[in-house]
Design a protein around this motif. Structure first.
Motif: not given
Lengths: 254, 248
Positions: A21-22, A28, A45, A49, A216-218
């Protein structure tokens, strides 16, 4: 009058390292939002996320790694978790029935807090959710998935919380039951003035029942806009891609 | 029993080792080690008891009982690995159980207030408490894992830690008492208990031996109930964090 809910700079690390996810190891971060009036908010989203995690943090069932939350001016840090949870009614995606009858489950709140059981309210909720023909003495664990989900909602509403945190609570319902839940929640909102944060993958539902959208995103809360504006023309490219590809969304969801 | 007769008991061990070699069980080392340990521990305890009985001083009595509680707590605590403070909580429950039972035994003149009675009965009380504690903790761990969803549902509805885990505790208390209660039902029919057998072999009147055995069996049931209830009150909070979430 303080704001209903203030979320400031909330961050949560991914559970396992190397989560796709990241790359930063954060699920987040920098999630900041304010609910001024008791609104109905759709939390949208793609999966992964951290929407459910955000709800769980808001319910104090999970911890944030950074940031703060305040409910009607009361900071969540140091707040008594019991009082907090009674005001932040969390309804989980997978309904868990307590071993005992349907009525035993409906009475949970009154049993836990030593308050009088509001039979009238329970009956009304069961009726509006289409569960009026369910025998109150039936073991709750024997109910169907959809019945469990609706009973779980009724059980939480008996708390009369200030904010309702709803995690995909209509996912396993047929069309008729889904509409009943939506109607009930709309009416509940009008009568009780309860704010709602509603995680859903059903865009039709979000459009019809919610006045505001959190997207929600990025790895953050990318958009916080009135629902009609969001569905007409989202501000970010990611959100418009999300709205354009229902098939992809369904796929990720399942 | 003479030492010559005692040394013949090694034949049992030798036979076992031969079977192990013949069947390639690979247990020779363990059998040898177990034999030496059992012999040394029991002989040592025999001499220690002889010394304590002759000295007849309460300090030795307390020391021996404290040792028993220490070893039993450490042993039962192995079931609760990773739970901080579990060992001293078990020790507290064992101490309280031992205190209650001994007060009853001595207060009601069921036994004489001499080390000959107090030490063996304490050993049995603490030993059975240890088994109950191990069963209780093991079961509660499994139970809390299985019904994690229920516990969290209750928490999300504003339950206290105690309310959230109450059903689990109840089931674990019940589970840990079952072997004691089952044992009570079949005692004398299936197995003759060690203490009673020992007394009979040593020349005591069988009916007299049975009277003591009844005392033991009934008091075990009481100590099992006391132990599991005390322990549940002492340890349930370990399943939760300070801010009332389920500990990972």
């Amino acid at each position: 009058m303080p704001n209903v809910l203030e979320i400031t700079g909330l961050a949560k690390r991914s559970r396992q390292e190397g989560n796709e996810a990241s790359s930063s190891g954060l699920l987040f971060s920098e999630v900041t939002a304010t609910i001024k009036e008791p609104e109905r908010i759709a939390l949208l989203g793609v999966s992964g996320q951290g929407k459910s995690t955000l709800l769980r943090i808001l319910a104090k069932l999970d911890t944030a790694d950074n940031g703060s939350i305040a409910l009607y001016g009361t900071a969540s840090d140091g707040a008594d978790p019991r009082r907090w949870r009674m005001r932040m009614g969390y309804v989980a995606q997978l309904p868990v029935m307590l071993p005992g009858s349907v009525e035993f489950n409906l009475r949970t709140v009154s049993r836990l807090h030593g308050t009088e059981y509001d039979r009238k309210l329970a009956e009304r909720l069961m009726g509006e959710l289409g569960l009026e023909n369910l025998a109150l003495s039936k073991p709750a664990t024997e109910l169907s998935g959809g019945e469990k989900q609706r009973l779980s909602l009724a059980r939480s509403l008996m708390l009369r919380p200030d904010v309702l945190l709803l995690d995909e609570i209509t996912a396993s319902l047929d069309r008729g039951s889904k509409e009943r839940v939506e109607r009930l929640l709309l009416r509940w909102h009008q009568e009780e003035g309860t704010a709602m944060i509603w995680v859903t993958h059903d865009l039709e539902q979000a459009r019809q029942t919610c006045g505001r959208v959190w997207f929600m995103g990025e790895g953050t809360l990318l958009e916080d806009t009135p629902a009609d504006a969001f569905f007409r023309a989202p501000a970010t490219e990611l959100a418009s891609a999300y709205l354009r590809t229902p098939a992809g969304r369904e796929l990720e969801h399942s | 029993m003479t030492y010559t007769a005692l040394s013949f008991t090694l034949l049992f061990v030798i036979a076992t080792i031969l079977v192990s070699v013949w069947q390639k069980l690979g247990l020779e080392r363990d059998i040898a080690l177990g034999t030496i340990r059992a012999a040394v521990q029991l002989l040592a305890v025999g001499y220690v008891l002889q010394f304590v009985f002759e000295a007849d001083h309460p300090a030795f009595l307390v020391l021996i009982i404290a040792c028993m509680i220490g070893v039993a707590s450490w042993n039962a605590g192995k079931r609760g690995r990773g739970m901080p403070g579990i060992v001293w909580r078990i020790a507290m429950a064992l101490t309280a159980t031992e205190a209650v039972l001994m007060s009853l035994f001595l207060g009601l003149h069921m036994i004489k207030a001499t080390p000959q009675y107090i030490i063996p009965l304490s050993g049995m009380t603490i030993g059975s408490g240890m088994i109950v504690a191990g069963l209780f903790i093991g079961h509660l761990k499994r139970e809390a894992e299985t019904v994690r969803g229920e516990i969290e549902t209750l928490l999300s509805l504003g339950a206290t830690a105690k309310q959230a885990i109450h059903d689990c505790l109840k089931r674990a208390v019940k589970f840990s008492m079952i072997p004691t209660i089952d044992g009570m039902k079949t005692v004398g029919l299936v197995q003759l208990p060690g203490m009673m057998t020992g007394m009979i072999v040593a020349g005591a009147d069988p009916v007299e031996a049975v009277r003591y055995q009844i005392l033991i069996v009934f008091s075990f049931t009481c100590s099992a109930a006391l132990m599991s209830m005390l322990l549940s009150a002492l340890i349930y909070r370990l399943w939760f964090t300070a801010d009332l979430r389920i500990r990972e």
